[in-house]
Design a protein around this motif. Structure first.
Motif, short mmCIF file in Angstrom:
data_model
loop_
_atom_site.label_atom_id
_atom_site.label_comp_id
_atom_site.label_asym_id
_atom_site.label_seq_id
_atom_site.Cartn_x
_atom_site.Cartn_y
_atom_site.Cartn_z
N LEU A 125 7.83 5.62 4.41
CA LEU A 125 8.99 4.88 3.92
C LEU A 125 8.57 3.74 3.00
O LEU A 125 9.13 3.55 1.92
CB LEU A 125 9.78 4.32 5.11
CG LEU A 125 10.61 5.32 5.92
CD1 LEU A 125 11.12 4.69 7.21
CD2 LEU A 125 11.79 5.84 5.08
N ALA A 126 7.55 2.97 3.43
CA ALA A 126 7.15 1.80 2.65
C ALA A 126 6.41 2.18 1.38
O ALA A 126 6.52 1.49 0.36
CB ALA A 126 6.28 0.89 3.52
N GLY A 167 11.85 1.80 -2.04
CA GLY A 167 11.99 0.35 -2.07
C GLY A 167 11.21 -0.29 -3.20
O GLY A 167 10.44 0.36 -3.92
N SER A 168 11.41 -1.59 -3.33
CA SER A 168 10.81 -2.35 -4.43
C SER A 168 10.40 -3.74 -3.94
O SER A 168 10.98 -4.28 -3.00
CB SER A 168 11.83 -2.49 -5.57
OG SER A 168 11.43 -3.48 -6.49
N PHE A 207 1.74 -2.76 0.97
CA PHE A 207 1.58 -1.34 0.68
C PHE A 207 1.29 -1.12 -0.80
O PHE A 207 0.48 -0.25 -1.15
CB PHE A 207 2.85 -0.58 1.10
CG PHE A 207 3.07 -0.53 2.58
CD1 PHE A 207 2.59 0.53 3.33
CD2 PHE A 207 3.75 -1.55 3.24
CE1 PHE A 207 2.78 0.59 4.71
CE2 PHE A 207 3.94 -1.51 4.62
CZ PHE A 207 3.45 -0.45 5.34
N ARG A 208 1.96 -1.87 -1.67
CA ARG A 208 1.70 -1.73 -3.10
C ARG A 208 0.28 -2.20 -3.44
O ARG A 208 -0.43 -1.56 -4.21
CB ARG A 208 2.73 -2.55 -3.90
CG ARG A 208 4.17 -2.17 -3.65
CD ARG A 208 4.51 -0.77 -4.16
NE ARG A 208 5.91 -0.46 -3.83
CZ ARG A 208 6.29 0.17 -2.73
NH1 ARG A 208 5.39 0.56 -1.85
NH2 ARG A 208 7.56 0.42 -2.50
N LYS A 222 8.77 -8.78 -0.70
CA LYS A 222 7.53 -9.54 -0.75
C LYS A 222 6.85 -9.64 0.61
O LYS A 222 5.63 -9.77 0.70
CB LYS A 222 7.79 -10.95 -1.30
CG LYS A 222 8.17 -10.96 -2.76
CD LYS A 222 8.39 -12.38 -3.27
CE LYS A 222 8.77 -12.37 -4.75
NZ LYS A 222 9.01 -13.75 -5.27
N ASN A 223 7.64 -9.57 1.67
CA ASN A 223 7.07 -9.78 3.00
C ASN A 223 6.48 -8.52 3.62
O ASN A 223 5.48 -8.59 4.34
CB ASN A 223 8.14 -10.35 3.94
CG ASN A 223 8.47 -11.80 3.61
OD1 ASN A 223 7.58 -12.62 3.47
ND2 ASN A 223 9.75 -12.09 3.46
N PHE A 224 7.10 -7.36 3.34
CA PHE A 224 6.67 -6.15 4.06
C PHE A 224 6.26 -4.99 3.14
O PHE A 224 5.40 -4.20 3.51
CB PHE A 224 7.78 -5.69 5.01
CG PHE A 224 8.10 -6.72 6.06
CD1 PHE A 224 7.23 -6.95 7.11
CD2 PHE A 224 9.27 -7.47 5.99
CE1 PHE A 224 7.51 -7.91 8.08
CE2 PHE A 224 9.56 -8.44 6.95
CZ PHE A 224 8.67 -8.65 8.00
#
Length: 312
Positions: free
Chosen positions: A139-140, A144-145, A159-160, A153-155
């Motif tokens: 999912l992460a 999402g962005s 991952f990025r 920014k927190n979660f």
């Protein structure tokens, strides 16, 4: 020219130490990416001099494809905030306290006649943790962005950052590595403690296998990112961690390398990695992505690709 074969583990002095294990892990259970795919499209983490360059095609006209010098990785690392650090410290402290107290209750109530049931429950907890790690990771990674409020920014940020600088996790301390995973387990451990404190002895015994399941699930969920960190640590690991990796009790390094072949679309389970091969053969993740893309029009990993392209 033929590409050189990948050794099973750079930390094993003799490649013949675990020949059967290596053969099964690298050839039978992990045919998803070829050795060429791995060499050309992932960062060579076991080569300390190759962290910022492609393994086959040298990067001479643009910035590094991966590593700490990647512009996108640097921008993402700088988004780690004091508030986020505070949240992680609090969650780690609460979780460790709940684990210790619940473990004391488990030792007090455990009965040998329940051992077989407890072992089955514990095994199921570990498998559930592996699937849960894959689901959250998918999912992460995929949707999402960074611009999303609160969770961006927190979660999603880690991952990025991780895909364009995989070794960044090896430079994170225990709190930064594990804070979010410890946070996830707090409600479940708190409910378990409430049961131990409020239920009768008979009810505690009736619910004991379930609590063992939840406890092992919580332990492995909490430790998933530490296990993940070890899978990126190619030098200086304790011998007992290497043993657990080689015998696939926890996520092996070479197994996890498959996930880091761009565009990072497979092998999402990062606790034990046991479920990666069957889920891939079922095309579980790609089927979900197809359904979501057809339904919403959103392309998977679009935000991940955007950050990967920030090379200069």
């Amino acid at each position: 020219m033929a590409l050189p074969p990948l050794s099973c583990s750079p930390l094993v002095k003799d490649d013949l130490v675990y020949p059967l294990t290596c053969h099964v892990a690298n050839n039978l259970l992990a045919p998803v990416k070829s050795q060429r795919d791995i060499l050309e499209n992932s960062m060579l983490e076991d080569d300390p001099n190759g962290n910022c360059a492609g393994a086959v095609v040298p990067q001479v006209t643009v910035g590094p494809r991966w590593g700490p010098q990647h512009r996108g990785a640097q921008e993402l690392a700088n988004l780690y905030s004091t508030g986020k650090r505070t949240q992680e410290c609090i969650c780690v402290g609460i979780c460790l306290t709940l684990m210790a107290v619940n473990f004391a209750f488990i030792l007090f109530y455990i009965r040998l006649e329940q051992l077989s049931t407890i072992l089955v429950a514990a095994f199921c907890g570990i498998v559930t943790a592996d699937f849960g790690s894959g689901l959250v990771h998918w999912l992460a990674d995929t949707w999402g962005s960074i611009e999303l409020p609160v969770i961006g920014k927190n979660f999603l940020r880690p991952f990025r950052e991780h895909h364009i600088d995989p070794t960044s996790i090896t430079r994170h301390d225990f709190i930064e590595t594990n804070g979010d995973n410890f946070m996830v387990t707090v409600p479940f451990l708190a409910r378990m403690l409430w049961d131990f404190l409020t239920l009768s002895k008979e009810d505690v015994q009736n619910k004991f296998p379930w609590n063992c399941y939840v406890f092992l699930l919580a332990i492995f969920v909490a430790m998933t990112n530490q296990i993940h960190k070890w899978s990126h640590t190619y030098f200086g690991l304790p011998s007992w961690v290497v043993f657990l990796q080689e015998y696939r009790i926890i996520l092996p390094r070479r197994h996890h390398r498959i996930h880091h072949v761009a565009p990072h679309e497979t092998y999402f389970c990062i606790t034990t990695g046991w479920l990666n091969w069957p889920l891939e053969k079922m095309r579980f993740w790609s089927a979900l992505e197809t359904v979501i893309e057809l339904t919403t029009g959103v392309k998977p990993r679009a935000d991940d690709l955007k950050w990967a392209q920030k090379r200069t």
